[in-house]
Motif scaffolding. Sequence first.
Motif, short mmCIF file in Angstrom:
data_model
loop_
_atom_site.label_atom_id
_atom_site.label_comp_id
_atom_site.label_asym_id
_atom_site.label_seq_id
_atom_site.Cartn_x
_atom_site.Cartn_y
_atom_site.Cartn_z
N MET A 1 -44.66 -13.88 -24.22
CA MET A 1 -43.64 -13.57 -25.24
C MET A 1 -42.29 -14.19 -24.87
O MET A 1 -41.58 -14.72 -25.74
CB MET A 1 -43.50 -12.06 -25.38
N MET B 1 -39.10 -7.52 -20.97
CA MET B 1 -39.38 -7.37 -22.40
C MET B 1 -39.20 -5.93 -22.87
O MET B 1 -38.98 -5.69 -24.05
CB MET B 1 -40.81 -7.83 -22.70
N SER C 1 -48.70 -10.92 -20.52
CA SER C 1 -48.43 -10.97 -21.96
C SER C 1 -46.93 -11.02 -22.22
O SER C 1 -46.48 -11.71 -23.15
CB SER C 1 -49.06 -9.76 -22.66
N SER C 2 -46.15 -10.31 -21.40
CA SER C 2 -44.70 -10.36 -21.56
C SER C 2 -44.17 -11.74 -21.23
O SER C 2 -43.23 -12.23 -21.88
CB SER C 2 -44.03 -9.32 -20.66
#
Length: 275
Positions: A115, A163, A111-112
């Motif tokens: 992003m 992140m 998920s990072s």
Amino acid sequence: MEALFNQYKDQVILWAAKNGTNLIVALIILIVGHWLAKRISHLLQKAMQHKGMDLLLINFIRGVAYYAIMAAVFIAVAAQVGIDTTSFLAILGSVGLAVGLAMKDNLSNFSSGVMLVLFRPFTFGDFVDVAGVSGSVVAINLFHTELKSPDNQRIIIPNSLIMGQVITNVTGNATRRIDMVFGIGYGDDIAKARDVIIAALESEAKVLKDPAYTVAVSELADSSVNFVVRPWVATADYWDVRFRLTESIKLALEANGISIPFPQRDVHIIQPAQA
């Protein structure tokens, strides 16, 4: 033992005769599917490059597309060999949940990574300070980011660590300011020293005129009068200009009889009075 072997051998031969065609078709699906996954991801990469998209975003999307196609291929192979894909998907979902809980750190890295690709705090070739290390960005993968240090070391950083911390993109802007400090003696002429430093800056072709440089007395230190010297340069010229100015300003000050103090200590020895 031999009878048992013959029994199972017959069962294997019978099963192969019954399902051989499905196995061959499944193998063909796997081979063709793998080729298509590589081909489609490659064509997608070419199309995004033609559109001028960011290289890091291209590599990330290409990886996601490849694995998504391969997942569909494996489901098609399972259906071909007689596995109930509905039950298979349900089992796969349950397994995926268990694996997800066990691999929550990797999911966080994924998920990072998404992003990083979407918001792009840095791109390919940028020099960054992240997670306590510095280097040029080589790639952003699904779970980690790869940097190359100035001395050519390969640095792998989990995306979640990036992140979760401050990101400094050193080369993110077109220009940078060089911050330097030069000290002169208290007995030296401040105005002359300023003129000498300015002349050295003016003689450096890569120092920008806009923004203008700064030369000012910043501090009356213990053993020196300190000048701050702050020229602006193109980011790509930062280190070359910094090194040249450090040398040229020192030589110019010395050539004009202006001292550059250094820390020193006077030791006074007092002889005891003779009795």
